[in-house]
Design a protein around this motif. Structure first.
Motif, short mmCIF file in Angstrom:
data_model
loop_
_atom_site.label_atom_id
_atom_site.label_comp_id
_atom_site.label_asym_id
_atom_site.label_seq_id
_atom_site.Cartn_x
_atom_site.Cartn_y
_atom_site.Cartn_z
N PRO A 142 21.50 28.18 -21.73
CA PRO A 142 21.46 27.56 -23.08
C PRO A 142 21.10 29.01 -23.90
CG PRO A 142 19.31 27.15 -21.99
CD PRO A 142 20.33 27.80 -20.99
N SER A 143 21.91 29.14 -25.27
CA SER A 143 21.95 29.95 -25.96
C SER A 143 20.53 29.81 -27.00
CB SER A 143 22.92 30.11 -26.71
OG SER A 143 23.11 29.09 -27.50
N HIS A 144 19.94 28.60 -27.02
CA HIS A 144 18.89 28.46 -27.88
C HIS A 144 18.38 27.00 -27.44
CE1 HIS A 144 21.99 26.06 -29.93
NE2 HIS A 144 21.21 25.44 -30.47
N GLY A 145 17.11 26.81 -27.94
CA GLY A 145 16.32 25.55 -27.57
C GLY A 145 16.98 24.20 -28.28
N GLY A 146 17.90 23.99 -28.50
CA GLY A 146 18.36 22.81 -29.23
C GLY A 146 18.41 21.63 -28.45
N ASN A 147 18.81 20.42 -29.13
CA ASN A 147 18.89 19.04 -28.33
C ASN A 147 19.89 19.25 -27.33
OD1 ASN A 147 16.90 18.09 -29.89
ND2 ASN A 147 18.12 17.34 -31.61
N MET A 148 20.97 19.73 -27.69
CA MET A 148 22.20 19.74 -26.57
C MET A 148 21.67 20.41 -25.29
SD MET A 148 26.18 20.60 -26.90
CE MET A 148 26.96 21.29 -25.57
N GLY A 149 21.04 21.63 -25.67
CA GLY A 149 20.56 22.33 -24.47
C GLY A 149 19.82 21.49 -23.59
N HIS A 150 18.61 20.91 -24.38
CA HIS A 150 17.66 20.13 -23.45
C HIS A 150 18.28 18.99 -22.90
CE1 HIS A 150 14.01 21.64 -26.32
NE2 HIS A 150 14.62 22.42 -25.60
N ALA A 151 19.20 18.23 -23.48
CA ALA A 151 19.87 17.27 -22.92
C ALA A 151 20.55 17.58 -21.81
CB ALA A 151 20.98 16.52 -23.84
N LEU A 152 21.55 18.67 -21.67
CA LEU A 152 22.16 19.51 -20.65
C LEU A 152 21.04 19.76 -19.24
CD1 LEU A 152 24.96 21.20 -22.36
CD2 LEU A 152 25.34 19.66 -20.29
N GLN A 153 20.26 20.38 -19.95
CA GLN A 153 18.88 20.86 -18.85
C GLN A 153 18.47 19.55 -17.90
OE1 GLN A 153 16.12 23.35 -20.31
NE2 GLN A 153 14.70 23.22 -18.73
N GLY A 154 18.21 18.54 -18.79
CA GLY A 154 17.78 17.22 -18.11
C GLY A 154 18.69 16.56 -17.45
N GLN A 155 19.88 16.42 -17.77
CA GLN A 155 21.11 16.01 -16.97
C GLN A 155 21.41 16.72 -15.71
OE1 GLN A 155 23.06 13.32 -17.38
NE2 GLN A 155 24.27 13.82 -15.42
N ARG A 156 21.34 18.03 -15.78
CA ARG A 156 21.40 18.99 -14.56
C ARG A 156 20.43 18.82 -13.64
NH1 ARG A 156 25.70 22.59 -15.10
NH2 ARG A 156 24.73 24.10 -13.66
#
Length: 109
Positions: A17-31
């Motif tokens: 992730p390039s920053h701590g935004g909602n999409m990055g958090h959602a992807l981290q959780g999905q992975r």
């Protein structure tokens, strides 16, 4: 475009992730939910001095960056408390692992 970006990031071998935004958090959780697919959470503060050192050989830089991120490669994290953890970023992997193991045992019987 965001949906395509999400799909590509979710299907990739490694996600950074390039920053701590909602999409990055959602992807981290999905992975994490999908079996702790590799993601690297960059530590920008620790990396900054090495980015600023132009005389540092590339091989040394690569080794240092790998060492700095050794503990942030998407490994399962057991939670000792539920406070302070975003559920989209940390989807309680210890519960998922237990459920998966029970399901696998039931299927084998």
């Amino acid at each position: 475009m965001a949906a395509i970006d999400y799909i590509v990031c979710e299907k990739s071998d490694v996600f950074i992730p390039s920053h701590g935004g909602n999409m990055g958090h959602a992807l981290q959780g999905q992975r994490a939910y999908a079996g702790h697919k590799k993601y690297i959470t960059p530590n920008k503060r620790q990396m900054l001095p090495y980015f600023m050192n132009a005389s540092l050989p590339e091989s040394d830089f690569n080794r240092i960056v790998k060492e700095l991120h050794r503990e942030s490669l998407g490994q399962p994290e057991l939670r000792t408390s539920k406070g302070g953890k975003d559920v989209t970023k940390h989807p309680v992997p210890e519960c998922m692992c237990s459920d998966r193991q029970q399901q696998q045992q039931q299927q084998q019987q």
